[in-house]
Design a protein around this motif. Structure first.
Motif, PDB file in Angstrom:
ATOM      1  N   VAL A 171       3.525  -7.625  -2.837  1.00 24.47           N
ATOM      2  CA  VAL A 171       4.074  -6.391  -3.420  1.00 24.47           C
ATOM      3  C   VAL A 171       4.706  -6.680  -4.783  1.00 24.47           C
ATOM      4  O   VAL A 171       4.494  -5.949  -5.761  1.00 24.47           O
ATOM      5  N   LEU A 172       5.480  -7.751  -4.859  1.00 28.65           N
ATOM      6  CA  LEU A 172       6.118  -8.104  -6.127  1.00 28.65           C
ATOM      7  C   LEU A 172       5.086  -8.449  -7.190  1.00 28.65           C
ATOM      8  O   LEU A 172       5.226  -8.074  -8.364  1.00 28.65           O
ATOM      9  N   ALA A 173       4.036  -9.179  -6.795  1.00 28.59           N
ATOM     10  CA  ALA A 173       2.997  -9.539  -7.759  1.00 28.59           C
ATOM     11  C   ALA A 173       2.271  -8.292  -8.268  1.00 28.59           C
ATOM     12  O   ALA A 173       2.026  -8.157  -9.483  1.00 28.59           O
ATOM     13  N   LEU A 174       1.928  -7.372  -7.374  1.00 28.78           N
ATOM     14  CA  LEU A 174       1.251  -6.141  -7.793  1.00 28.78           C
ATOM     15  C   LEU A 174       2.142  -5.300  -8.690  1.00 28.78           C
ATOM     16  O   LEU A 174       1.676  -4.722  -9.690  1.00 28.78           O
ATOM     17  N   TYR A 175       3.430  -5.250  -8.358  1.00 27.56           N
ATOM     18  CA  TYR A 175       4.357  -4.502  -9.204  1.00 27.56           C
ATOM     19  C   TYR A 175       4.436  -5.133 -10.589  1.00 27.56           C
ATOM     20  O   TYR A 175       4.456  -4.432 -11.605  1.00 27.56           O
ATOM     21  N   GLY A 176       4.449  -6.456 -10.638  1.00 26.58           N
ATOM     22  CA  GLY A 176       4.477  -7.137 -11.928  1.00 26.58           C
ATOM     23  C   GLY A 176       3.239  -6.833 -12.747  1.00 26.58           C
ATOM     24  O   GLY A 176       3.321  -6.614 -13.975  1.00 26.58           O
ATOM     25  N   GLU A 183       3.523  -3.221 -14.087  1.00 27.62           N
ATOM     26  CA  GLU A 183       4.486  -3.166 -15.188  1.00 27.62           C
ATOM     27  C   GLU A 183       3.893  -3.775 -16.464  1.00 27.62           C
ATOM     28  O   GLU A 183       4.098  -3.249 -17.570  1.00 27.62           O
ATOM     29  N   LEU A 184       3.143  -4.844 -16.317  1.00 33.70           N
ATOM     30  CA  LEU A 184       2.510  -5.463 -17.482  1.00 33.70           C
ATOM     31  C   LEU A 184       1.481  -4.528 -18.104  1.00 33.70           C
ATOM     32  O   LEU A 184       1.415  -4.376 -19.335  1.00 33.70           O
ATOM     33  N   LEU A 185       0.666  -3.887 -17.258  1.00 33.70           N
ATOM     34  CA  LEU A 185      -0.334  -2.958 -17.776  1.00 33.70           C
ATOM     35  C   LEU A 185       0.309  -1.774 -18.480  1.00 33.70           C
ATOM     36  O   LEU A 185      -0.160  -1.337 -19.550  1.00 33.70           O
ATOM     37  N   VAL A 186       1.379  -1.249 -17.909  1.00 32.23           N
ATOM     38  CA  VAL A 186       2.089  -0.132 -18.540  1.00 32.23           C
ATOM     39  C   VAL A 186       2.628  -0.550 -19.901  1.00 32.23           C
ATOM     40  O   VAL A 186       2.546   0.195 -20.890  1.00 32.23           O
ATOM     41  N   TRP A 187       3.168  -1.763 -19.963  1.00 35.91           N
ATOM     42  CA  TRP A 187       3.702  -2.247 -21.247  1.00 35.91           C
ATOM     43  C   TRP A 187       2.593  -2.418 -22.275  1.00 35.91           C
ATOM     44  O   TRP A 187       2.748  -2.062 -23.444  1.00 35.91           O
ATOM     45  N   LEU A 188       1.447  -2.960 -21.836  1.00 36.92           N
ATOM     46  CA  LEU A 188       0.335  -3.163 -22.764  1.00 36.92           C
ATOM     47  C   LEU A 188      -0.223  -1.836 -23.270  1.00 36.92           C
ATOM     48  O   LEU A 188      -0.542  -1.692 -24.470  1.00 36.92           O
TER      49      LEU A 188
END
Length: 517
Positions: free
Chosen positions: A495-500, A503-508
């Motif tokens: 879950v933490l990895a998928l959330y990360g 979040e990375l995709l949203v930032w990009l």
């Protein structure tokens, strides 16, 4: 509209960084009341709410991380406060260092529950915030960082539905659900746009417990075994090692004729190596002949056959040591060794830290009792602190152990919460593995739990010097947790990895959008 004076004062207090820091420490300490000795188990399901409400209201991410850190330090101080007489000011240093693990969790709480979150953010929080907590507990459970003492799920050791949940997903799944309910309550209070999702989250947690309670398998009982626990009580002063042995010998002789299958002494019950003390070896063998059962003692001494001091569970029969021996593998930081002694060795000058590091064993051991009265029982020993590690008892159960035995002392912390906290772990480990557990102490609280985690017979409290016999139920079969392992941990990390990744995709995407303007 004019604010009332009390509301204004409240607002000023929450805006003050010093007040917020103090509140974070206090709020983080609150869950400790769910553990023994207070044992307010129900408090765990709401105890994180004040801390999370404070963190979500932080004006900046840095502030949220700080309040996560301070709350984590407060939690560790409260759960381990009984170490203060031994470590003195050093416990503040340890709490501050380990409290840092909760800084990222504070960031998660603010990110997902800060402001006025909508249904999507609250739904994510119901998974990510508990997963983040489990991630923190996993890291701090590393033996070199202090071990898994005070895992939040362990506070539910006397709650039958929670013990059933532990048999499916271990203490980790119980902790995940506890944090999940706390997260739902925070959202219910602070996220008016997503209260339906918050209620649904709480109901899902309740449904998981109900489904496990109704449909999860239970251990099938397979007879009983008679186990005697010898607790000598407090023996201080000059010659205490020899006088304690004499008292243990006296109590053990009282067991003659009671048809016991195993006699268990506590941690450090024998203070000299049996290879160097044939007189003690002969006395133990004579006791075994007198009682008609093997003795599981614990030797805390410098070895005659290997360099260094070991804490070892040793099985002694009518002819002496049987050859079954388990050397303690996971040592208590500062109590039995000092991590990075060249750097932290100064701790010996401010407390009762170990003057010499104990040596570690290399593998767990399952001991076989002689097949007397048709009971060729397989016993899995643990020494003291090791009963806090769910993987160790699970490994022993997987290796065939029918009975788990934890030998402990807690004599240094006799008048604190530590003995009751430690004894409570027997119920949890038994429920996780479907294997009864005997928790035998020199002083402290000795207790026995059946394969469902229910307490068997009389608990020997810190004021007792006695030998007690227990008819311990055995069970056949393998619990879901022993079969499937730490899936709740791996699920949380996923879950933490998928959330990360999200979040990375949203930032990009945001960065690309800003660049195209």
């Amino acid at each position: 509209m004019t604010m009332r004076p009390s509301t204004e004062r409240h607002g000023r207090l929450l805006a003050s960084p010093w007040w917020r820091a103090g509140l974070a420490v206090l709020a983080g300490a609150l869950p400790a009341l769910a553990f023994p000795a207070p044992s307010l188990w129900w408090l765990a399901w709401v105890a994180l709410v004040p801390w999370m409400l404070l963190v979500r209201s932080a004006l900046t991410a840095r502030r949220a991380a700080l309040e996560g850190w301070l709350g984590g330090a407060g939690f560790l101080l409260a759960v381990h406060h009984w170490l203060l007489p031994s470590l003195h000011v050093f416990i503040l240093v340890l709490a501050a260092l380990l409290g840092l693990l909760w800084a990222p969790w504070g960031l998660l709480v603010r990110r997902l529950l800060g402001g006025v979150p909508g249904p999507g953010r609250v739904a994510a929080a119901l998974l990510v915030v508990p997963a983040g907590w489990i991630g923190v507990e996993l890291v701090r459970s590393w033996e070199y960082l202090g071990g898994p003492w005070g895992l939040l799920g362990a506070s539910q050791w006397q709650v039958a539905p929670a013990l059933r949940v532990a048999s499916v997903g271990g203490v980790w799944l119980v902790g995940f659900l506890v944090v999940g309910v706390n997260t739902a309550l925070v959202a219910l209070v602070s996220a008016p746009r997503a209260r339906t999702v918050a209620v649904a989250g709480a109901l899902v947690c309740a449904a998981v417990v109900a489904v496990v309670w109704g449909w999860a398998p239970v251990p099938e009982l397979a007879g009983t075994v008679r186990v005697a626990v010898v607790q000598p009580g407090v023996v201080d002063g000059v010659g205490s090692v020899q006088r304690r042995f004499d008292r243990e010998e006296e109590l053990t002789r009282e067991l003659a004729g009671q048809r016991v299958d195993l006699v268990v002494w506590g941690e450090s019950s024998v203070g000299q190596d049996l290879g160097n003390r044939p007189d003690l070896r002969d006395r133990l063998a004579a006791l075994s002949r007198s009682v008609g059962a093997d003795l599981l003692v614990n030797v805390d001494a410098r070895r005659s056959d290997r360099p260094g001091i070991f804490k070892s569970s040793v099985l002694v029969g009518p002819e002496g040591p049987t050859g079954d021996r388990y050397d303690k593998m996971r040592l208590v930081p500062f109590g039995e060794y000092i991590p990075a002694r060249s750097l932290l060795g100064w701790a010996t000058s401010v407390g009762k830290a170990a003057g010499e590091d104990r040596r570690r064993g290399s593998a767990q051991v399952v001991m076989r009792l002689p097949d007397t009265r048709g009971r060729g029982l397989l016993v899995g020993p643990l020494v003291c602190f090791e009963s806090a590690f769910p993987d160790m008892s699970r490994q022993l159960a997987g290796d065939g152990a029918q009975l788990l035995v934890a030998q402990s002392a807690t004599s240094t912390f006799q008048h604190s919460w530590a003995p009751a906290q430690h004894a409570s772990l027997a119920a949890l480990r038994a429920a996780e593995t479907w294997r009864p557990m005997v928790h035998a102490t020199l002083t402290g609280v000795s207790t026995v739990a059946d394969p469902r985690g229910r307490i068997v017979g009389e608990r020997l409290g810190t004021d007792r010097s006695a030998a007690a016999v227990y008819d311990v139920p055995l069970a056949r079969g393998t619990s879901p947790y022993v079969r499937t392992g730490d899936w709740a941990v791996y699920g949380s990390l996923t879950v933490l990895a998928l959330y990360g990744v999200v979040e990375l995709l949203v930032w990009l995407v945001g960065k690309a959008a800003r660049a195209s303007r």
